[in-house]
Design an enzyme around this catalytic site. Sequence first.
Site, mmCIF file in Angstrom:
data_model
loop_
_atom_site.group_PDB
_atom_site.id
_atom_site.type_symbol
_atom_site.label_atom_id
_atom_site.label_comp_id
_atom_site.label_asym_id
_atom_site.label_seq_id
_atom_site.Cartn_x
_atom_site.Cartn_y
_atom_site.Cartn_z
ATOM 1 N N SER A 60 -2.241 1.249 -11.225
ATOM 2 C CA SER A 60 -1.918 2.551 -11.772
ATOM 3 C C SER A 60 -2.879 3.169 -12.951
ATOM 4 O O SER A 60 -3.256 2.219 -14.171
ATOM 5 C CB SER A 60 -0.050 2.993 -12.143
ATOM 6 O OG SER A 60 0.028 2.440 -11.083
HETATM 7 N N1 SAH Z 1 1.538 -0.544 -10.650
HETATM 8 C C1 SAH Z 1 0.920 -1.425 -10.020
HETATM 9 C C2 SAH Z 1 0.628 -0.151 -8.715
HETATM 10 C C3 SAH Z 1 -0.160 -1.317 -7.708
HETATM 11 S S1 SAH Z 1 -0.480 0.061 -6.842
HETATM 12 C C4 SAH Z 1 0.314 -1.498 -10.844
HETATM 13 O O1 SAH Z 1 -0.288 -0.972 -11.577
HETATM 14 O O2 SAH Z 1 -0.972 -2.622 -10.559
HETATM 15 C C5 SAH Z 1 0.814 -0.126 -5.552
HETATM 16 C C6 SAH Z 1 1.119 -1.030 -4.958
HETATM 17 O O3 SAH Z 1 2.659 -1.004 -3.745
HETATM 18 C C7 SAH Z 1 0.202 -1.062 -3.882
HETATM 19 O O4 SAH Z 1 0.055 -2.760 -4.522
HETATM 20 C C8 SAH Z 1 0.614 -1.933 -3.133
HETATM 21 O O5 SAH Z 1 0.628 -2.847 -1.218
HETATM 22 C C9 SAH Z 1 2.360 -1.545 -2.686
HETATM 23 N N2 SAH Z 1 3.790 -1.442 -1.735
HETATM 24 C C10 SAH Z 1 3.117 -0.227 -0.988
HETATM 25 N N3 SAH Z 1 4.029 0.171 -0.223
HETATM 26 C C11 SAH Z 1 4.696 -1.057 -0.645
HETATM 27 C C12 SAH Z 1 6.424 -2.016 0.329
HETATM 28 N N4 SAH Z 1 6.637 -0.519 1.293
HETATM 29 N N5 SAH Z 1 7.159 -2.549 -0.590
HETATM 30 C C13 SAH Z 1 6.440 -3.447 -1.554
HETATM 31 N N6 SAH Z 1 4.782 -3.102 -1.866
HETATM 32 C C14 SAH Z 1 4.441 -1.601 -1.729
#
Ligand code: SAH
Length: 221
Positions: A60
Amino acid sequence: MIPASKKIRLILDLRQGGVLDTTLLAAMEKVPRDYFVPEAFRDRAYEDTALPISHGQTISQPLIVARMLAALDLNDRVKVLEIGTGSGYQTMILSHLCRRVYTIERHRPLLREAEARFEEMGRHNITTRAGDGALGWPEQRPFTHIVVCAAAPDIPPTLVEQLDIGGVMVVPVGDERREQRIFKVTRMETQIDVEDIGPVRFLPLVAGMPETDKLSRHAKG
Ligand code: SAH
């Protein structure tokens, strides 16, 4: 520029962006973002932008992380549920701001990489789970704070149910066609209070586990 000065530059940018909570800024300053991005993007780790990680996901944007965590208004006595661990960058910031972090990620390999980072950095107040975060973490309810890092089509009712009365959830709502907004949802006795914090661009919250993951589990079991 060396990483330390790039990091200070980023913190100044966050202040410029309206993030004034000094405890939050100090926690963000403690976390080396270069550690959470792939080698190829390491020199861009302290830019205020989302960057690709594996499995088509992104780490993010720091300003968005800061705004979402500022809206949660955390303290070191609370336990937080995070949906979408990704690289673990925001998880690590949370671990400096609250007592315990419960974090759920649907991509098992991403979660394993994040866990290795937590271990190596000596953070022991993070509990992880591979699964569909939309289902929450019923065994640990209620949570005073929930933060969702992927865009939900609507405010997820299952997660609202796992909030304490007076508890707060920050969640991006919308899809590729509609403008996404970050909502701050406060659970009251009989209803929810919803505050619109502003526009955002997140990858979607995806239901269930990835196919490859299901296959590998079948293969093992
Ligand atoms: N805060 C994290 C953001 C990652 S992007 C960072 O800074 O690295 C969002 C993440 O949400 C992704 O890794 C994706 O795989 C996850 N995601 C999407 N849908 C999801 C769900 N239903 N349950 C768990 N994780 C999910």
